[in-house]
Scaffold this active site. Structure first.
Site, mmCIF file in Angstrom:
data_model
loop_
_atom_site.group_PDB
_atom_site.id
_atom_site.type_symbol
_atom_site.label_atom_id
_atom_site.label_comp_id
_atom_site.label_asym_id
_atom_site.label_seq_id
_atom_site.Cartn_x
_atom_site.Cartn_y
_atom_site.Cartn_z
ATOM 1 N N ASN A 114 0.793 -1.241 0.000
ATOM 2 C CA ASN A 114 0.000 0.000 0.000
ATOM 3 C C ASN A 114 0.828 1.295 0.000
ATOM 4 O O ASN A 114 0.360 2.318 -0.506
ATOM 5 C CB ASN A 114 -1.021 -0.005 1.136
ATOM 6 C CG ASN A 114 -0.427 -0.246 2.483
ATOM 7 O OD1 ASN A 114 0.531 -0.997 2.620
ATOM 8 N ND2 ASN A 114 -0.967 0.379 3.495
ATOM 9 N N GLY A 187 2.582 -6.371 6.697
ATOM 10 C CA GLY A 187 1.476 -6.963 5.932
ATOM 11 C C GLY A 187 0.323 -7.330 6.834
ATOM 12 O O GLY A 187 0.156 -6.779 7.927
ATOM 13 N N SER A 188 -0.461 -8.292 6.374
ATOM 14 C CA SER A 188 -1.697 -8.633 7.099
ATOM 15 C C SER A 188 -1.411 -9.553 8.290
ATOM 16 O O SER A 188 -0.383 -10.244 8.328
ATOM 17 C CB SER A 188 -2.649 -9.326 6.130
ATOM 18 O OG SER A 188 -2.038 -10.507 5.649
ATOM 19 N N GLU A 209 4.838 -5.856 11.444
ATOM 20 C CA GLU A 209 4.059 -4.620 11.333
ATOM 21 C C GLU A 209 2.756 -5.000 10.642
ATOM 22 O O GLU A 209 2.701 -5.135 9.418
ATOM 23 C CB GLU A 209 4.838 -3.579 10.509
ATOM 24 C CG GLU A 209 6.154 -3.126 11.134
ATOM 25 C CD GLU A 209 5.949 -2.144 12.285
ATOM 26 O OE1 GLU A 209 4.858 -1.572 12.423
ATOM 27 O OE2 GLU A 209 6.905 -1.953 13.065
ATOM 28 N N CYS A 243 -2.543 1.469 6.611
ATOM 29 C CA CYS A 243 -2.692 0.595 7.788
ATOM 30 C C CYS A 243 -3.173 1.365 9.012
ATOM 31 O O CYS A 243 -3.857 0.811 9.858
ATOM 32 C CB CYS A 243 -1.377 -0.098 8.090
ATOM 33 S SG CYS A 243 -0.016 1.049 8.312
ATOM 34 N N GLU A 333 -10.569 -5.385 9.062
ATOM 35 C CA GLU A 333 -10.000 -4.101 8.645
ATOM 36 C C GLU A 333 -10.544 -3.744 7.248
ATOM 37 O O GLU A 333 -10.557 -4.591 6.353
ATOM 38 C CB GLU A 333 -8.479 -4.280 8.573
ATOM 39 C CG GLU A 333 -7.715 -3.068 8.143
ATOM 40 C CD GLU A 333 -6.207 -3.371 8.022
ATOM 41 O OE1 GLU A 333 -5.796 -4.537 8.178
ATOM 42 O OE2 GLU A 333 -5.455 -2.417 7.778
HETATM 43 P P1 NAD Z 1 -0.123 -9.327 2.748
HETATM 44 O O1 NAD Z 1 0.013 -9.926 4.104
HETATM 45 O O2 NAD Z 1 -1.079 -9.955 1.804
HETATM 46 O O3 NAD Z 1 1.291 -9.306 1.979
HETATM 47 C C1 NAD Z 1 2.468 -8.789 2.573
HETATM 48 C C2 NAD Z 1 3.683 -9.511 2.013
HETATM 49 O O4 NAD Z 1 3.612 -10.885 2.341
HETATM 50 C C3 NAD Z 1 3.820 -9.426 0.488
HETATM 51 O O5 NAD Z 1 5.177 -9.181 0.190
HETATM 52 C C4 NAD Z 1 3.376 -10.782 0.004
HETATM 53 O O6 NAD Z 1 4.022 -11.195 -1.161
HETATM 54 C C5 NAD Z 1 3.758 -11.689 1.159
HETATM 55 N N1 NAD Z 1 2.864 -12.840 1.291
HETATM 56 C C6 NAD Z 1 1.537 -12.884 1.024
HETATM 57 N N2 NAD Z 1 1.035 -14.101 1.301
HETATM 58 C C7 NAD Z 1 2.072 -14.846 1.758
HETATM 59 C C8 NAD Z 1 2.208 -16.196 2.200
HETATM 60 N N3 NAD Z 1 1.174 -17.030 2.222
HETATM 61 N N4 NAD Z 1 3.424 -16.625 2.602
HETATM 62 C C9 NAD Z 1 4.491 -15.786 2.590
HETATM 63 N N5 NAD Z 1 4.418 -14.512 2.164
HETATM 64 C C10 NAD Z 1 3.241 -14.036 1.750
HETATM 65 O O7 NAD Z 1 -0.456 -7.789 3.013
HETATM 66 P P2 NAD Z 1 -0.758 -6.645 1.966
HETATM 67 O O8 NAD Z 1 -2.063 -6.923 1.288
HETATM 68 O O9 NAD Z 1 0.429 -6.370 1.138
HETATM 69 O O10 NAD Z 1 -0.945 -5.396 2.937
HETATM 70 C C11 NAD Z 1 -2.137 -5.105 3.591
HETATM 71 C C12 NAD Z 1 -2.072 -5.421 5.067
HETATM 72 O O11 NAD Z 1 -0.873 -4.948 5.604
HETATM 73 C C13 NAD Z 1 -3.165 -4.718 5.852
HETATM 74 O O12 NAD Z 1 -3.630 -5.570 6.857
HETATM 75 C C14 NAD Z 1 -2.463 -3.531 6.476
HETATM 76 O O13 NAD Z 1 -3.049 -3.024 7.635
HETATM 77 C C15 NAD Z 1 -1.113 -4.120 6.743
HETATM 78 N N6 NAD Z 1 -0.126 -3.065 6.787
HETATM 79 C C16 NAD Z 1 0.505 -2.794 7.958
HETATM 80 C C17 NAD Z 1 1.426 -1.768 8.025
HETATM 81 C C18 NAD Z 1 2.152 -1.425 9.287
HETATM 82 O O14 NAD Z 1 3.103 -0.663 9.200
HETATM 83 N N7 NAD Z 1 1.769 -1.953 10.427
HETATM 84 C C19 NAD Z 1 1.696 -1.018 6.886
HETATM 85 C C20 NAD Z 1 1.025 -1.327 5.712
HETATM 86 C C21 NAD Z 1 0.132 -2.355 5.658
#
Ligand code: NAD
Length: 456
Positions: A114, A187-188, A209, A243, A333
Site C-alpha cells: 500500500n 502486511g496482514s 508490522e 494501515c 480491517e
Molecule cells: P499481505 O500480508 O497480503 O502481503 C504482505 C507480504 O507478504 C507481500 O510481500 C506478500 O508477497 C507476502 N505474502 C503474502 N502471502 C504470503 C504467504 N502465504 N506466505 C508468505 N508470504 C506471503 O499484506 P498486503 O495486502 O500487502 O498489505 C495489507 C495489510 O498490511 C493490511 O492488513 C495492512 O493493515 C497491513 N499493513 C501494515 C502496516 C504497518 O506498518 N503496520 C503497513 C502497511 C500495511
C-alpha cells in the site's frame, strides 16, 4: 534464483566486518539517497501506473519519509553505535559495565503493497544503517514499483550486501526456509502468523508490522470542523489503503449529524465531488480488493458517496451511517475509502466494544476533555495514535512505530528502528588487580552477613 547462494554470499560479506564500519554505512546511505533522488521521476511513473498515486501523495507519504530517515541515520549512527557505559554496583567492584550495539547479520525485509516504496525501503535502510546486510522482498501487487526498486538497487549495490528479490508468496516461502538473523515483515495479520511460524523454526527474531481496525473516538466537545477535516484527509488519503487510517468513527450521539455534515463538506472540498479518478485520488490496488470493498457498501446505509467503477477500480469516498458492530463492514480491517459511523451515548460502553475487538494498530481521539482523553488512553490498548489528529504520529521519528497483539510486535522509525535491527551486547569488564574473597567457598557466616549487607 538460488536463495541459498545469495544468503551464503551475504553471510560471508557480513563476516568480513565491513558493514560494522560506520563510514561504510554512511557512504551507502548517501549513495542510496543520491540514487533515489536521481530516479525520482521513474519512481513517480511506476507508482502512478500501478495504482494512480500522484506525485504529491508519493512524495509526502513515501519519499520524504525515506529522505528524512536517511538524514537522521547519517547524523546519528556514529553516536547510536557507540558503546554505552552503565553503572556497575558494589558486587562487581572495580569492574565497569557497558552495552555494545551490534548488527544482527543477514536480514530479510518483506514489504506490503500500500506504500510500496516506504514500507519496503524504510526498514531496509534502517537495517543497513544498523550494519546489517539486506535481502528485500517487496510486494508483488504493485509490480512496476517492485521492478523499479529492483532495477535501481540491484544494479547499484552488490548482491552480497543489498539485494531485491521480486516475487509472490511462493518466493517468500522459499526465502523463509533459510536462517536469517532478523525478519522484518509488513502486511496482514494472517500472513504475519505464517512468517512468525517460519521464523520460529530458526529462532529468528521478527518484527511484525500488521494491521487492524483503528477506532476514532469523536467526543461531543471537539472542534467539529477541524475534526472532520483531519479525519477526511487521513481516511481518504491513498483511498483508505493505509494501515493506520481511521477504520471507523465512534461519535457521541448528540453531534452525529453535525459531524456527518462537516465530513461531507470536507470530502467535497478535497475531492470536488468528483465521480472519476483524478490526480488527487488513488485507485484500489486490484480487482480482488475492489470486489471485497464493493461488497462492504450496504446501499441502504450509504449517507454519502458509494459510487463504484470496477473497470477503473474506483470507489468514491463513502460514508456509511446507522452502523453497528454486527455489520459486515465491522468484521475486518476495511483498508479502503469506506467510513462507517457508529454512535454511542455512554463512553464506557463504546470503550468496552473496542476492547472486545483485537488490539488495533492505531486509535484516535478528538476532544478537548483531558479527563476523557486520558480515560481512553488508559483503558484501550493499541500500537500508537494521536489526539485531535490521525495518521500523523507516524511522521515523527521520535515515536516508535508498531503494533501490539494482533496488530504486530516490535517497532521502527528513528532510533527505535536502529535498535530493532541491533543486538545490545552487555559486557562486564574487570581488571586483575583486585578480587574480593566473599563469593568464594568456603562459605562462612561472616561472609553471609557481609553479602547480605552488600547486596541489600
Ligand atoms: P499481505 O500480508 O497480503 O502481503 C504482505 C507480504 O507478504 C507481500 O510481500 C506478500 O508477497 C507476502 N505474502 C503474502 N502471502 C504470503 C504467504 N502465504 N506466505 C508468505 N508470504 C506471503 O499484506 P498486503 O495486502 O500487502 O498489505 C495489507 C495489510 O498490511 C493490511 O492488513 C495492512 O493493515 C497491513 N499493513 C501494515 C502496516 C504497518 O506498518 N503496520 C503497513 C502497511 C500495511
Amino acid at each position: 534464483m538460488n536463495f541459498q547462494a545469495l544468503h551464503a554470499k551475504q553471510q560471508a560479506f557480513f563476516h568480513t566486518n565491513e558493514t560494522k564500519n560506520i563510514s561504510f554505512r554512511i557512504e551507502q546511505l548517501k549513495k542510496f539517497k543520491q540514487l533515489f533522488d536521481a530516479h525520482e521521476s521513474e519512481l513517480y511513473s511506476a507508482i502512478y501506473e500501478d495504482f494512480g498515486k500522484s506525485e504529491f501523495e508519493t512524495y509526502i507519504s513515501e519519499l520524504s519519509l525515506l529522505y528524512h530517515e536517511i538524514n537522521l541515520f547519517i547524523k546519528n549512527i556514529k553516536r547510536w553505535s557507540k558503546r554505552k557505559r552503565v553503572s556497575t554496583g558494589l558486587a562487581n567492584f572495580p569492574a565497569k559495565s557497558y552495552i555494545i550495539p551490534e548488527p544482527l547479520g543477514v536480514t530479510l525485509v518483506i514489504g506490503a503493497w500500500n506504500y510500496p516504496y516506504q514500507l519496503s525501503l524504510l526498514p531496509a535502510i534502517t537495517a543497513l544503517a544498523a550494519g546489517n546486510t539486506v535481502i528485500l522482498k517487496p510486494s508483488e501487487l504493485p509490480s512496476r514499483t517492485a521492478a523499479v526498486m529492483a532495477k535501481i538497487i540491484n544494479s547499484n549495490f552488490p548482491e552480497n550486501y543489498f539485494h531485491v528479490v521480486e516475487g509472490d508468496a511462493e518466493t517468500t516461502t522459499e526465502l523463509l526456509k533459510h536462517r536469517f538473523d532478523k525478519i522484518f515483515f509488513t502486511g496482514s495479520t494472517p500472513v504475519g502468523k505464517i512468517i512468525y511460524r517460519a521464523a520460529a523454526k530458526h529462532l529468528t527474531p521478527v518484527t511484525l508490522e500488521l494491521g487492524g481496525k483503528s477506532p476514532t473516538f469523536v467526543l461531543a466537545d471537539c472542534d467539529i470542523k477541524m475534526t472532520a477535516k483531519r479525519i477526511v484527509w487521513a481516511k481518504f488519503f491513498n483511498a483508505g489503503q493505509t494501515c493506520v487510517a481511521p477504520d471507523y468513527i465512534l461519535v457521541e450521539k448528540t453531534i452525529e449529524q453535525k459531524l456527518i455534515e462537516a465530513l461531507i463538506i470536507e470530502i467535497k472540498e478535497a475531492y470536488k465531488d468528483s465521480d472519476d479518478i483524478d490526480e488527487n485520488y488513488v485507485r484500489i490496488i486490484n480487482t480482488r480488493n475492489f470486489d471485497r470493498l464493493a461488497q462492504l457498501i450496504d446501499t441502504d446505509k450509504v449517507c454519502f458517496g458509494g459510487k463504484v467503477d470496477r473497470e477503473k477500480r474506483f470507489i468514491s469516498p463513502t460514508i456509511l451511517q446507522n452502523i453497528s458492530f454486527d455489520d459486515e463492514v465491522m468484521k475486518d480491517e476495511i483498508f479502503g475509502p469506506i467510513l462507517p459511523i457508529l454512535v454511542y451515548t455512554n463512553i464506557d460502553e463504546a470503550i468496552a466494544k473496542v476492547k472486545a475487538l483485537p488490539k488495533p494498530l492505531s486509535c484516535y481521539i478528538y476532544s478537548k476533555d483531558r479527563k476523557a482523553i486520558d480515560k481512553i488512553l488508559k483503558e484501550v490498548s493499541f500500537g500508537g495514535g494521536a489526539i485531535n489528529d490521525s495518521v500523523m504520529h507516524l511522521s515523527n521519528s521520535n515515536l516508535p512505530f508498531g503494533g501490539v497483539g494482533f496488530s504486530g510486535m516490535g517497532s521502527y522509525h528513528g532510533k527505535s528502528g536502529f535498535d530493532t535491527f541491533s543486538h545490545h551486547k552487555s559486557i562486564l569488564d574487570k581488571p586483575f588487580w583486585f578480587e574480593s574473597s566473599v563469593k568464594y567457598a568456603p562459605y562462612t557466616k561472616k561472609k553471609m552477613a557481609l553479602i547480605k549487607w552488600l547486596l541489600r
